[in-house]
Each structure stands twice: as C-alpha cells, then as structure tokens.
Scaffold this active site. Structure first.
Site, short mmCIF file in Angstrom:
data_model
loop_
_atom_site.label_atom_id
_atom_site.label_comp_id
_atom_site.label_asym_id
_atom_site.label_seq_id
_atom_site.Cartn_x
_atom_site.Cartn_y
_atom_site.Cartn_z
CB THR A 37 -0.95 0.17 1.18
OG1 THR A 37 -0.21 -0.26 2.18
CG2 THR A 37 -2.01 -1.02 1.26
CE LYS A 85 0.43 -3.35 3.42
NZ LYS A 85 -0.73 -2.58 4.42
CB THR A 143 -0.85 -4.88 12.96
OG1 THR A 143 0.40 -5.12 13.35
CG2 THR A 143 -1.95 -4.89 13.93
CD GLU A 171 1.42 4.66 6.58
OE1 GLU A 171 0.95 4.25 5.90
OE2 GLU A 171 1.08 5.21 7.79
CG ASN A 192 -0.78 8.14 8.47
OD1 ASN A 192 -1.38 7.17 7.84
ND2 ASN A 192 0.45 7.61 8.66
#
Lengths: 415, 415
Positions: free
Chosen positions: B164, B190, B201, B288, B410
């Site tokens: 993603t 991923k 998660t 991220e 985010n």
C-alpha cells in the site's frame, strides 16, 4: 449509598465563573518568578502557592513506576492530610535523578518551609521539564526565597511559571453557594507533552475555601480525576511527574462537608468537576502542535470501563489524529481503533457519527456528502460519537490532532 | 518437553539466503496484476499465490474485534488445515463493510477456486487498504481471472501487488538441509501503517516445500509470531485486516516433521524464525515516513511478558520516536516509557544504553559526550538497550522514528 454514576449525572451543569484563578478563594496567595532554570529569562520557572491557614489536601499522581522524586516526596507529605504550600519548578522534571534528586526535592520543601515558618511536611513539591538532568538546586532555593517575598494575589504569574511547551496559561475560578455561604474554587494547570490517562500526566493545582474533611475531598478528587484528567490524551505517554493537588482551607466558613450523602457534597462535587473538566479540555486544546480539539463520546457500552477504553483508544490513535489534522472523514480508522481498544464490541451494532453526520450505522457504511463533513472538519473542535449499541454505559474522552508541529516540537525539545 | 525459551535460543543464527521469494520453494507459482482498484495503473493491486499441490497451512491474524471480512473467511478456511491458493488485493481493506463485504470476500475465493479448479475452502483471501469502502468486486474478479492466467515463478510481481504505502517490496528466500534434503522457505510481506503488536497488523505470506504436519507448522508459526511480527510497531494502531499465512506443500520430500521434539523441527523452526524476523524488520524499516530503524532490547526482566511490555512501550512512545528522529539523546523519555509500560520495575536498578553508550546506571544519570552519541544517532539504525536488573527474562522489539512524513502521509492517505 450514592453511586459514582449518580454523582456525575450533573457533570454538564454550567457554573458561575469569576475573574482570577487560584487566589480567587479566600486566604490564598501565590506568585511566579524567574529562577534561572529555563534558558529564556522571559519564561517564569518557579511558582509558590500558599494558604494562610493550613488546608485540607487531596492529591492524585502518576502511575508511572519511574516516579520523579518530587512525586514521591509529595505523596509522603499528603499522607498527613494537611498542606500549606506548593512549590513548583518548570524546566527540569527532577526525574530519573537517583538519590540526589530526592535530596533536591527535600531541599525545595525545607527551603519553603523555613521561609514560610511552617512544617516541612506541609509543603508539596512538583517539577516538570526535561527528565534525567540534576536540578540546579542553588538557583531553585534562591528562587523559592525570592518568590516567597513576592507572594500576593497574583495567580497569573503562578499559572505562567508552571508551563513548559504550553502556549498559554490554563486557569479558571468559579463561585458557588453552599447554604448561604459563598464558596470559591480556583485552578491552574499545565500540560502539553506526555498527556495520557492513568493519572494525570500533567500538573494541576486547585484551591478552594470550602470547609470539607480530607476523606470527602480525596473521594471527590479521585472520582473526578477518572472522568476528567484521566480521559485526556495528547500523545499516549504517561509522565513520570504529574499530579493534581486540591487545597481546601475552610475560609468560606460553610458547614463542614463530611459525608458524600450530604446535598452540599453534591454541589461541591459538581463545581470541582466543572473546574477539572475545564482545565482538562484546556490542556488538550493546547496539546503540542495541536490545531483541533477532538471530543470522543462513546455510548451503548456494556461497562463504563469499556466505554472509557474505546473513547481513549480513538483519542490516542495516531491514524485518527492525523486524519483529523488532514480534515479527512476517514471514519474507518475510528472503527479500527474501537476494534483494537479491548472494549467488548459487536461490529454489526457499531454506529459512528463524525461532526453530527452518521457515517456508519449498525456496521454498514452510509453514503454521505463529503463536502458537508469537510466543512465541519475545518472547525477547531471535532466531535466523534460512537454507539456500541450493546449496553447503557458511556464515557467521554478528549484529545487533539497529530501535526507537523508535534514532531517539530518533540524532535528538538531538549536542545 | 522443549520449552519456548529453548526453542528460540538459536534465533540469531545466520542462514543461507538465496534468490527469489515465495516461488523459490518447489511447487509454488505466483503473480501480481493491475486490476484497477488503485488509482495509479503503475501500482499492481492484485496478487495470487498458488501451490501446485494442496499445502498444509497455518495462520495467525489480527485480534482487532472489528475484523475485516477476508480475515473472518480465511480463519474459517484455515480450520480444515489445507490451502492451495491465496488471493490478495491492495487498495481496499474490505473492512467495516457489513454483509456485502462478506459476500465480496466469498466471491473472491469462489472466483479463484473456479479458475484453479480447486475447492473454495482451499483459497485464503486477504485485503489491505482503505477501511469502510465497498470492494469494486467486478474489477477484482476480472483481475483474479487475469492473474491466474499469468501464474508463473514471478514472486516479485506478487510482492509488489500486496503493497500500500510501502516504499519497497519486502521479501526473502532461504535454504536449509534436513537430513540430506534441501528445503526452501520464501516470504513476502507488506506493512507501513497500523503496525502494532497483537498479531500481526500487516500481511505476510510464506511458502515452503517442507513436509510437516499442520499442528507442528501452526505451533512453530504461533510461537515465532510472538517474537517477530508481534514485536514490531510503527504507530501503535492494530489493524482490522492483517494476517500471516504459511503454506507447506511437502515437495522437498524430507521425512515429515510431526513433533516438536524432533531435531528437524528445531532446524525448521530456526529457519522460519529467521524469515519472519527478516520480514518484520523490513516492515518497520519501511514504516510510514520512517528514517531510522529502532531496536529495543530489554534484559533483566522478571518475566518475558514484562520484557516484551517494556520493549514495545519504548518502541511505541511518540516522545521516544520524535527524539530519535531529532537525533536527540533524550534518554529520560526512554526511562519514562519503561516506567509507564506496566512492566515490574525498580527505578534504582534501571540501566539504559543508547547506541552503545551507557547513559543511566542503576537509576543514576551518567555523564556522556553528547557529540559521540549524536554521531551514532545520525545512523539509520539506532540501538536501545535497557536492563531492568531484577530478573533473567529478555525480549527485543523493533520500531521506527516519528517524522514529518508520517503526519504528511496519514493526513492525506484517503484522498
């Protein structure tokens, strides 16, 4: 026996606010000075709060196991139930400082006690700031002496001197009537970083001239703490240092409150709840880098604990916090945070409202006009309502968004 | 009876890595295609993994109570112990999508089963992406058919199609010898957002040609999951969707492993642990916005659970993560996070090392050359060692720093 739920039913009542803060109740003096702990001489860094007569005292403090020396010392002094002074420094937390840290905390209490001519165990000590650096104790004792000479009705200077990365003072004063007597409550607080449930990860000092017994005061504070300071979160880190203390000196001469069944107890409880709710919300509004206050209400939980777990989990979620910062109606992250919270949940009963728009109904996404929600997300206060649909318990938590400035402030705080 | 602690003692062994990933073991085909779920046609978004013979299957999946439909379906299919295909889409999580979501997940399995001419319950389904939006099911079924026509030894396309916001593929393949037979294990994963303990998660798909019974394989995966995927955290949010599946098709023709007392079990266990550790660390490295991998080792805890609590709390703390981003040796925040973790602690026994420098010894801050530590903090991997000094248990957790880019990604992910 009056239950907690019955006690908190009036939590939303409006109160008569008055000017001032901790010096609004009779018999309290305070001040703030620059003692040289912080680099910037424009930032006051030492505060003294003084009650002219010994005050009944109640406190709650951090559950962090690496408690700072001042927290340990103040817990000890609180045990005898009376305090007359609170000394607070900002700029250095005196945490993780070993035996020397405890010596320094004691020295702060001893210095204040000597100058004020009271017993050392009538002095509470609090510190906030960087962890793991020894206090500049000479500067601090000198500052305490200077502050005590300047004690006055200047609660604003005290409110300033306890701040760290806060951008404004948090304070309030209100007035209530107890059987014809005027009773006042004033409070100041600091927050900003390391704000998260589990008492109280912030500093709060509340004064009142109410006449009340120590057990009744402690009972009120302990309950109220659970639904105010313990329901706010900035970043989920529980601090080593934080505490809330209430001093009640009885100068209002109301009939002494000694039992929670009394009507006066309920009136005082509502008032203290109002003060603590106000301070708690002020703290999250001024969370490090925050641009928006987030209020999360959870209804329909099986137990109050479940409601609190879910509400706090949503407030704490970095993905929810960044979505709110980005003004993005990404309610799926809210559902995910509730699901991971530990609260009992039936996904097919779950409803989620964002800013008054229902986005999820009984587990099914609803169509919504993005533009209408977007308009409301632009405001500086965002409301999230979650209904678990499986019980009658509810809870509210408050948080703030996660922004570039949070990262900026905390990537460079110590330097 | 061999204990968990004995099993994991070899966790640090180096292994022989080989080229490729999930198609390195015999008898596996895979591919990734663009099905039109994601906006950008350069991002593959649909992956099929296929074992030419039915494979013993083990899985672990999210503990989030708002489990996505594909997780619920796959848990059901896993119960019969054999799988032959895994279908994964990225770009849409099919979570919080109600009954329609479950229909869509089933349709994905049915479509793959028909094309591959296998039973529907031999197909696992996984989805990752935005929550609360219905799957574009026509595009997906069309994509599944297209992918199955293209099945080959192209594991790289599969590794790409499950990503993603990841910035690179996570994959590995290794080779071991079991009594003269060559056994291979390959894996892809991923991660990126919503990475936090409590299984898992993230998505991880591991293939192996080892011959092993289902209970032995599940046992190995369940234990290994606890010390690898459950010990990584990017932002503390547990996802609705994530799972790890291992397929073991027996094509290597080793003597079937059926008991954890066997020497072969230990060899296979070490190899699977190596693969999972590698994938877990890859995931946090690519968290991220991350610029640095943080490894937190906790020693001297009373129980392994305490060690894990403390290690994860430090990895999860936004204040620690921002300090590491800011290259600031602010070890006080580490001490505070340990204190708030819930692990049993004696502050006077606590020692903290940062990048090899001891900064806190038995609760007392040590003098250190800021410049030397700063130099090491500039590297892209930061080591934190904590000794609680009160027991013999230890644990390791991995995390990453919290940066401006995390907020940026985010605050705008859904749009």
């Amino acid at each position: 026996m009056i239950t907690f739920i019955q006690l908190i039913r009036n939590g939303e009542n409006e109160m008569k606010t008055i000017n001032g803060n901790i010096c609004a109740p009779q018999g309290f003096l305070a001040t703030g000075v620059y003692a040289g702990i912080r680099k910037n001489p424009k930032k006051l860094d030492l505060c003294v709060i003084y009650s002219q007569i010994p005050a009944v005292a109640a406190g709650v403090s951090t559950l962090n196991q690496a408690k700072a020396a001042p927290v340990i010392l103040t817990q000890k002094h609180l045990k005898q139930g009376l305090l007359q002074a609170i000394v607070v420094n900002s700029g250095n937390a005196n945490a993780c400082t070993g035996k020397l840290g405890m010596q320094h905390a004691k020295q702060m209490a001893v210095t204040a006690a000597q100058e004020l001519q009271i017993a050392t165990n009538k002095v509470a000590v609090a510190s906030t700031g960087v962890i793991g650096v020894n206090l500049p104790i000479e500067k601090i004792t000198k500052g305490i002496r200077a502050a005590i000479l300047k004690l006055s009705l200047n609660g604003d200077a005290a409110a300033q001197a306890i701040l760290t990365t806060d951008t404004y003072e948090k304070s309030i004063a209100i007035e209530i009537q107890l059987a014809g007597k005027t009773v006042r409550i004033g409070g100041i607080a600091k927050g900003s970083g390391m704000i998260h449930p589990n008492m109280a990860t912030m500093l709060g000092f509340i004064t009142t001239d109410v006449a009340i017994t120590q057990p009744a005061l402690q009972h009120a504070l302990s309950l109220i703490n659970q639904i105010t300071f313990n329901m706010i979160t900035v970043d989920g880190d529980s601090s080593t240092n934080d505490m809330v203390i209430v001093l009640a000196n009885g100068a209002a001469k109301n009939k002494k409150i000694n039992c929670i069944e009394q009507a006066d107890f309920q009136i005082f409880f509502d008032a203290l709840l109002f003060v603590c709710t106000h301070l708690a919300k002020q703290i999250v509004k001024d969370g490090e880098g925050a641009t928006k206050l987030i209020e999360v209400q959870v209804h329909g939980a099986i137990t109050m604990r479940d409601a609190q777990l879910a509400a706090r989990a949503v407030c704490r979620s970095p993905l929810v916090k960044t979505a709110i910062f980005g003004e993005d109606a990404n309610w799926g992250r809210i559902a995910s945070a509730v699901g991971a919270s530990g609260a009992t949940l039936d996904p097919d009963r779950l409803c989620i409202d964002l800013c008054g728009f229902q986005l999820l109904k009984y587990g099914k996404p609803l169509f919504f006009e993005e533009d209408c929600v977007l308009e409301l997300l632009k405001q500086n206060s965002v409301s999230i309502k979650i209904n678990l649909g499986i019980g009658a318990a509810h809870a509210t938590a408050w948080g703030c968004d996660l922004t570039y400035d949070y990262v900026k402030i905390n990537a460079s705080y110590r330097s």
